[in-house]
Motif scaffolding. Structure first.
Motif, PDB file in Angstrom:
ATOM      1  N   TYR A 130       0.837  -1.206   0.000  1.00 32.37           N
ATOM      2  CA  TYR A 130       0.000   0.000   0.000  1.00 32.37           C
ATOM      3  C   TYR A 130       0.874   1.259   0.000  1.00 32.37           C
ATOM      4  N   TYR A 131       1.945   1.222   0.761  1.00 38.17           N
ATOM      5  CA  TYR A 131       2.827   2.386   0.854  1.00 38.17           C
ATOM      6  C   TYR A 131       3.396   2.766  -0.518  1.00 38.17           C
ATOM      7  N   THR A 132       3.792   1.764  -1.291  1.00 39.49           N
ATOM      8  CA  THR A 132       4.388   2.034  -2.597  1.00 39.49           C
ATOM      9  C   THR A 132       3.353   2.210  -3.704  1.00 39.49           C
ATOM     10  N   SER A 133       2.069   1.967  -3.402  1.00 43.15           N
ATOM     11  CA  SER A 133       1.031   2.092  -4.438  1.00 43.15           C
ATOM     12  C   SER A 133       0.369   3.464  -4.416  1.00 43.15           C
ATOM     13  N   HIS A 134       0.993   4.424  -3.763  1.00 44.20           N
ATOM     14  CA  HIS A 134       0.384   5.741  -3.549  1.00 44.20           C
ATOM     15  C   HIS A 134      -0.051   6.420  -4.849  1.00 44.20           C
TER      16      HIS A 134
END
Length: 297
Positions: free
Chosen positions: A149-153
């Motif tokens: 989720y963090y990298t899918s911003h």
């Protein structure tokens, strides 16, 4: 350039590592012929074989044999060496989800990241803004899902939700493992991305409390203090980061920028001279920042 834009540019070591992981994964995805679905690619006996591996994987998973579960579930979503990159229905999304959990438990974090990425990317529009629930008490699984989720911003349909989802996952990981330093660190990065610097500071301090010898959280804490213009505190913790890892580029750059912020050019240029040996590119960025500060006066 603003404080925030520098913070988001990958100079936080943990964030840079995550961006590198994402780059490798997208490279792997690009090597596939094209995104495929099991129903399009598998027919006849191959479909039956995939279902057999899926059911076998579920049995291993339910009995706690996670290495065997990971092996079988991976075979279920693999056809003649080609990964099924699109999970078209609940059954196959479940296979990828349980595969990610099993991979997390056995320590295959990169595999888990990729499995969870497939699930996140292939949810329906109505599901995209609902945090995926995992049927596990594995703190590592929630951490790995949080990093997805963090990298899918920036992904379509995710935007601000991705950071909220990351925060929920990192908090869940911490609730399962209260001394999970890395989860506190990434919780801080996520709050930082939302410009919630006070909350980020709290998370970084929790990380430091658990691993006081690690340089990265001090650097991130320094960035958060600097974003709030708490320059004296920023300087102190950035110096601490450097004392723990003298060749860590980021705190040198951020310390130099902080000195420019307060008008201490001499101290800033000392960091510039150090950076010329460690990272000429970062040295050039620091010098450019100093010129920007001088021209804005």
């Amino acid at each position: 350039m603003s404080n925030t834009s520098y913070a988001a540019s990958g100079v936080v070591k943990g964030e840079a590592n995550m961006q590198e992981k994402l780059r490798v994964i997208w490279m792997l995805l690009s090597l596939a012929i094209s995104p495929i679905t099991l129903t399009e690619k598998i027919k006849g006996q191959e479909t039956q074989d995939a279902l057999t591996f899926y059911n076998e994987g579920l049995e291993y998973y339910r009995s706690g044999k996670y290495k065997e579960a990971a092996d079988s579930l991976f075979k279920a979503v693999t056809v003649k060496g080609t990964r099924a990159l699109v999970a078209p229905g609940p059954q196959w999304r479940d296979a990828f989800t349980k595969l990610g959990i099993a991979q997390s438990i056995i320590g295959n974090d990169t595999g888990a990241f990729l499995s969870f990425m497939v699930v996140v990317e292939n949810r329906s529009e109505g599901e995209k803004t609902q945090v995926i629930r995992l049927d596990t008490d594995s703190s590592r699984a929630y951490f790995n899902l949080g990093t997805v989720y963090y990298t899918s911003h920036g992904f379509p349909g995710m935007r601000e939700f991705s950071m909220e989802a990351a925060i929920q996952c990192f908090k869940r990981a911490i609730s399962l493992k209260p001394d999970y330093e890395e989860a506190y660190e990434y919780l801080g990065y996520s709050y930082d991305a939302q410009h919630k610097y006070e909350k980020a500071i709290d998370a970084y301090q929790e990380a430091i409390h658990r691993t006081p010898e690690k340089a990265e959280p001090y650097n991130a804490l320094g960035l958060a203090y600097r974003s709030l213009k708490r320059y004296a505190e920023a300087i102190d913790v950035l110096k601490k980061s450097i004392s723990l890892e003298s060749d860590f580029v980021a705190p040198h750059q951020h310390l130099g920028m902080t000195y420019f912020d307060i008008g201490d050019r001499r101290s800033a240029m000392k960091q510039y001279e150090i950076l010329k040996k460690l990272s000429p590119e970062s040295a050039a960025e620091l010098r450019a920042y100093g010129k920007t500060k001088s021209s804005s006066k």
